[in-house]
Write a protein that holds these residues in place. Structure first.
Motif, PDB file in Angstrom:
ATOM      1  N   LYS A 355       6.499 -11.221  12.969  1.00  0.00           N
ATOM      2  CA  LYS A 355       6.742 -10.092  13.861  1.00  0.00           C
ATOM      3  C   LYS A 355       8.040 -10.288  14.659  1.00  0.00           C
ATOM      4  CE  LYS A 355       3.178  -8.657  16.030  1.00  0.00           C
ATOM      5  NZ  LYS A 355       2.043  -8.633  16.990  1.00  0.00           N
ATOM      6  N   TRP A 356       8.311 -11.523  15.108  1.00  0.00           N
ATOM      7  CA  TRP A 356       9.427 -11.747  16.013  1.00  0.00           C
ATOM      8  C   TRP A 356      10.692 -12.291  15.348  1.00  0.00           C
ATOM      9  CZ3 TRP A 356       9.529  -9.944  20.814  1.00  0.00           C
ATOM     10  CH2 TRP A 356       8.308  -9.640  21.433  1.00  0.00           C
ATOM     11  N   CYS A 357      10.594 -12.738  14.105  1.00  0.00           N
ATOM     12  CA  CYS A 357      11.780 -13.323  13.476  1.00  0.00           C
ATOM     13  C   CYS A 357      12.812 -12.241  13.157  1.00  0.00           C
ATOM     14  CB  CYS A 357      11.390 -14.079  12.205  1.00  0.00           C
ATOM     15  SG  CYS A 357      11.032 -13.025  10.798  1.00  0.00           S
ATOM     16  N   ARG A 358      14.066 -12.664  12.992  1.00  0.00           N
ATOM     17  CA  ARG A 358      15.117 -11.745  12.575  1.00  0.00           C
ATOM     18  C   ARG A 358      15.138 -11.610  11.055  1.00  0.00           C
ATOM     19  NH1 ARG A 358      17.586 -14.746  16.782  1.00  0.00           N
ATOM     20  NH2 ARG A 358      18.076 -13.440  18.612  1.00  0.00           N
ATOM     21  N   SER A 359      15.070 -12.765  10.366  1.00  0.00           N
ATOM     22  CA  SER A 359      15.118 -12.682   8.907  1.00  0.00           C
ATOM     23  C   SER A 359      14.326 -13.770   8.208  1.00  0.00           C
ATOM     24  CB  SER A 359      16.579 -12.758   8.427  1.00  0.00           C
ATOM     25  OG  SER A 359      17.162 -14.013   8.817  1.00  0.00           O
ATOM     26  N   GLU A 373       0.170 -32.151  10.028  1.00  0.00           N
ATOM     27  CA  GLU A 373       1.050 -31.373  10.906  1.00  0.00           C
ATOM     28  C   GLU A 373       1.521 -30.122  10.166  1.00  0.00           C
ATOM     29  OE1 GLU A 373       4.041 -33.439  13.397  1.00  0.00           O
ATOM     30  OE2 GLU A 373       5.479 -32.189  12.307  1.00  0.00           O
ATOM     31  N   VAL A 374       1.329 -28.978  10.814  1.00  0.00           N
ATOM     32  CA  VAL A 374       1.792 -27.701  10.273  1.00  0.00           C
ATOM     33  C   VAL A 374       2.775 -27.104  11.274  1.00  0.00           C
ATOM     34  CG1 VAL A 374       1.150 -25.422   9.419  1.00  0.00           C
ATOM     35  CG2 VAL A 374      -0.419 -27.360   9.103  1.00  0.00           C
ATOM     36  N   CYS A 375       4.022 -26.888  10.846  1.00  0.00           N
ATOM     37  CA  CYS A 375       5.058 -26.305  11.702  1.00  0.00           C
ATOM     38  C   CYS A 375       5.438 -24.921  11.166  1.00  0.00           C
ATOM     39  CB  CYS A 375       6.293 -27.199  11.744  1.00  0.00           C
ATOM     40  SG  CYS A 375       6.033 -28.763  12.602  1.00  0.00           S
ATOM     41  N   ILE A 376       5.404 -23.946  12.043  1.00  0.00           N
ATOM     42  CA  ILE A 376       5.806 -22.583  11.695  1.00  0.00           C
ATOM     43  C   ILE A 376       7.011 -22.237  12.571  1.00  0.00           C
ATOM     44  CG2 ILE A 376       5.092 -20.169  11.621  1.00  0.00           C
ATOM     45  CD1 ILE A 376       2.216 -21.146  11.227  1.00  0.00           C
ATOM     46  N   GLU A 377       8.179 -22.092  11.930  1.00  0.00           N
ATOM     47  CA  GLU A 377       9.434 -21.852  12.642  1.00  0.00           C
ATOM     48  C   GLU A 377       9.985 -20.475  12.264  1.00  0.00           C
ATOM     49  OE1 GLU A 377      11.917 -25.731  12.589  1.00  0.00           O
ATOM     50  OE2 GLU A 377      10.705 -25.806  10.753  1.00  0.00           O
ATOM     51  N   ASP A 378      10.768 -19.913  13.171  1.00  0.00           N
ATOM     52  CA  ASP A 378      11.421 -18.635  12.883  1.00  0.00           C
ATOM     53  C   ASP A 378      12.800 -18.623  13.536  1.00  0.00           C
ATOM     54  OD1 ASP A 378      11.332 -17.251  15.609  1.00  0.00           O
ATOM     55  OD2 ASP A 378       9.201 -17.715  15.331  1.00  0.00           O
ATOM     56  N   ASP A 379      13.580 -17.608  13.178  1.00  0.00           N
ATOM     57  CA  ASP A 379      14.931 -17.476  13.749  1.00  0.00           C
ATOM     58  C   ASP A 379      14.985 -16.356  14.772  1.00  0.00           C
ATOM     59  OD1 ASP A 379      14.574 -15.362  12.074  1.00  0.00           O
ATOM     60  OD2 ASP A 379      16.468 -15.611  10.977  1.00  0.00           O
ATOM     61  N   GLY A 380      13.851 -16.118  15.417  1.00  0.00           N
ATOM     62  CA  GLY A 380      13.783 -15.082  16.442  1.00  0.00           C
ATOM     63  C   GLY A 380      14.307 -15.561  17.781  1.00  0.00           C
ATOM     64  N   PRO A 381      13.996 -14.833  18.839  1.00  0.00           N
ATOM     65  CA  PRO A 381      14.512 -15.187  20.170  1.00  0.00           C
ATOM     66  C   PRO A 381      13.866 -16.434  20.757  1.00  0.00           C
ATOM     67  CG  PRO A 381      13.027 -13.318  20.311  1.00  0.00           C
ATOM     68  CD  PRO A 381      13.240 -13.562  18.843  1.00  0.00           C
ATOM     69  N   GLY A 382      12.703 -16.809  20.231  1.00  0.00           N
ATOM     70  CA  GLY A 382      12.018 -17.985  20.780  1.00  0.00           C
ATOM     71  C   GLY A 382      11.391 -17.715  22.138  1.00  0.00           C
ATOM     72  N   ILE A 383      10.876 -18.745  22.757  1.00  0.00           N
ATOM     73  CA  ILE A 383      10.253 -18.638  24.078  1.00  0.00           C
ATOM     74  C   ILE A 383      10.881 -19.687  24.979  1.00  0.00           C
ATOM     75  CG2 ILE A 383       8.105 -18.800  25.388  1.00  0.00           C
ATOM     76  CD1 ILE A 383       6.574 -18.040  22.909  1.00  0.00           C
ATOM     77  N   SER A 430      16.380 -26.132  13.275  1.00  0.00           N
ATOM     78  CA  SER A 430      17.117 -25.609  12.119  1.00  0.00           C
ATOM     79  C   SER A 430      17.320 -24.093  12.177  1.00  0.00           C
ATOM     80  CB  SER A 430      16.380 -25.975  10.830  1.00  0.00           C
ATOM     81  OG  SER A 430      15.052 -25.484  10.859  1.00  0.00           O
ATOM     82  N   LEU A 431      16.328 -23.357  12.725  1.00  0.00           N
ATOM     83  CA  LEU A 431      16.418 -21.889  12.734  1.00  0.00           C
ATOM     84  C   LEU A 431      16.766 -21.342  14.108  1.00  0.00           C
ATOM     85  CD1 LEU A 431      13.370 -20.968  10.439  1.00  0.00           C
ATOM     86  CD2 LEU A 431      15.781 -21.233   9.825  1.00  0.00           C
ATOM     87  N   GLY A 432      16.531 -22.120  15.155  1.00  0.00           N
ATOM     88  CA  GLY A 432      16.925 -21.696  16.491  1.00  0.00           C
ATOM     89  C   GLY A 432      15.893 -20.908  17.254  1.00  0.00           C
ATOM     90  N   GLY A 433      14.830 -20.466  16.570  1.00  0.00           N
ATOM     91  CA  GLY A 433      13.798 -19.688  17.253  1.00  0.00           C
ATOM     92  C   GLY A 433      12.637 -20.567  17.699  1.00  0.00           C
ATOM     93  N   LEU A 434      11.431 -20.008  17.646  1.00  0.00           N
ATOM     94  CA  LEU A 434      10.237 -20.708  18.097  1.00  0.00           C
ATOM     95  C   LEU A 434       9.742 -21.654  17.005  1.00  0.00           C
ATOM     96  CD1 LEU A 434       8.055 -20.988  20.332  1.00  0.00           C
ATOM     97  CD2 LEU A 434       6.751 -19.217  19.118  1.00  0.00           C
TER      98      LEU A 434
END
Length: 452
Positions: A355-359, A373-383, A430-434
């Motif tokens: 929902k919040w990622c850019r791409s 360990e499960v990591c879910i990363e995105d390139d959105g605005p983050g928190i 790596s992606l800069g988001g959350l």
């Protein structure tokens, strides 16, 4: 309170120390008595030798120094002495007495008498004295004495020779106590291990595997485990029934609101309230379902399979919005969690990320030391770091531009806490988001049935 192992250890050491101590005292007492008896016997033997020697020298007592060959009799103050005295008061002594004499007991002694007296330079002597009448009519008082330091030295030598033996006996006793403790506590340790891994196999403990003293406890544990399974299964079933019962009225209300919206009636506030009711019910049911699950059920889940199922669902959603979902998933990542619970956690996190990622959204599931360990990363605005606690709070929403109740992360936290797992929010390097990082402890191994 001390553990059974500590009690057995302390009890074994105490009993061993007491046994060795009492045994040492008893043996030392026997040694003292034995050494004293041997000392007196040797003293009487030398007294007899002196009596025999004097029988041939009654007319020339000085010749006794030549007859008594013991070198100690010739060394001044050697600690070994002899002395004879006649009725006229004349006293003849060994050269070892030099110019000293040995005190004699009062009165005539027809039999050899052993007694303690003083010697040269205050030396404590053990003396054998007897009054002898010889065939030539002479009467002699005959004394043989030896320093009691010799007796003490013999005692100490005997004790020193036995001390290592008693030390070895003590060590053997302690080692025996430790072995006995291990042997006795073995069944209890086995029971502890079996109970801690009771969910690795979906069956009861076998009382025949334990001693008869422990078997009743095993039966009680089996009954308790069965009762707990029934309670948890019933709770989860009731939660499912409640969810099903609430879905129908909620669906009716949503349809009614949809109809009102189509009739140009404003229902935004009501729709949002209904969404929050649905979310709160979902969270409450999830918490009820997860309550004691980690301890009272034998659920096992391969996170790899759950990730693959969720990726197929969310990949379609991401492609529809022109977004990319990347996956790096290790195989056979078994955790002690119910499948529905772990998929609800990961589903909420993936939904937020898409929902919040850019791409781009990236999911990485891998095995770490002692955890999955499960990591879910995105390139959105983050928190922002200072806003992350608010994001995990029940109903906390940092942005209202998207529809939602703000309960997704809170539900995930509740479910993870039930299993001793945790959710950490950070920034993706790596992606800069959350970066939503789920850490699940792994203290179980999958059974063959689960792996198949």
């Amino acid at each position: 309170m001390l553990s059974l192992r500590q009690r057995a250890l302390f009890g074994g050491v105490a009993s061993g120390a007491l046994s060795v101590g009492v045994g040492t005292l008893a043996v030392f007492s026997y040694i003292d008595s034995r050494v004293s008896s041997q000392f007196d016997a040797a003293l009487l033997d030398r007294h007899t030798q002196l009596v025999v020697g004097l029988s041939v020298t009654t007319q020339n007592p000085d010749a006794l120094r030549d007859i008594m060959f013991d070198p100690a009799y010739s060394t001044p103050y050697s600690g070994r002495y002899w002395q004879i005295s006649n009725a006229g008061g004349e006293v003849f002594t060994s050269a070892s007495l030099f110019d000293e004499t040995i005190a004699e007991p009062s009165g005539s002694r027809e039999n050899a008498t052993l007694w303690n007296t003083s010697g040269p330079e205050g030396e404590v002597l053990r003396s054998a004295y007897q009054t002898i009448s010889y065939e030539d009519g002479t009467i002699w008082g005959i004394s043989v004495a030896e320093s009691q330091s010799q007796l003490l030295n013999e005692r100490r030598a005997a004790q020193r020779s036995l001390l290592p033996v008693f030390g070895l006996v003590g060590l053997i006793g302690v080692a025996g106590s430790l072995l006995l403790m291990t042997f006795i506590l073995g069944p209890l340790q086995k029971l502890r291990t079996d109970v801690s891994h009771r969910w690795d196999f979906d069956d009861d403990l076998d009382p025949a595997d334990y001693p008869e003293e422990v078997a009743p406890l095993v039966e009680d544990l089996n009954q308790l485990l069965r009762r707990n399974r029934d309670i948890v299964s019933g709770s989860r079933r009731h939660a499912a029934d409640l969810a099903h019962a609430l879905k129908t009225p909620a669906a009716i209300l949503r349809n009614e609101l949809q109809g009102m919206t189509e009739s140009d009636i404003s229902t935004g506030i009501a729709q949002e309230a209904l969404d929050r009711i649905d979310a709160q019910l979902g969270r409450s049911l999830a918490r009820l379902r997860a309550m004691n699950t980690a301890e009272l059920t034998h659920s096992r889940t391969d996170v790899s399979n759950s990730v693959n199922r969720l990726i197929r669902l969310f990949s379609t959603m991401a492609e529809r919005d022109g977004k990319t979902l990347e996956i790096n998933n290790d195989p056979e990542l078994w955790v002690r969690m119910d499948t529905q619970d772990i998929e609800e956690v990961l589903g909420n996190l993936l939904d937020n990320a898409v929902k919040w990622c850019r791409s781009t959204v990236r999911l990485t599931a891998q095995r770490r030391a002692g955890s999955i360990e499960v990591c879910i990363e995105d390139d959105g605005p983050g928190i922002p770091e200072d806003a992350r606690p608010e994001a995990l709070r029940s109903g906390g929403r940092l942005d209202t531009s998207f529809k939602g109740s703000g309960l997704g992360l809170a539900i995930a936290v509740d479910l993870l806490n039930a299993y001793g797992a945790r959710l950490e929010l950070g920034k993706s390097d790596s992606l800069g988001g959350l970066n939503s990082r789920v850490v699940i402890p792994t203290n179980i191994k999958p059974t063959p049935a689960q792996m198949s």
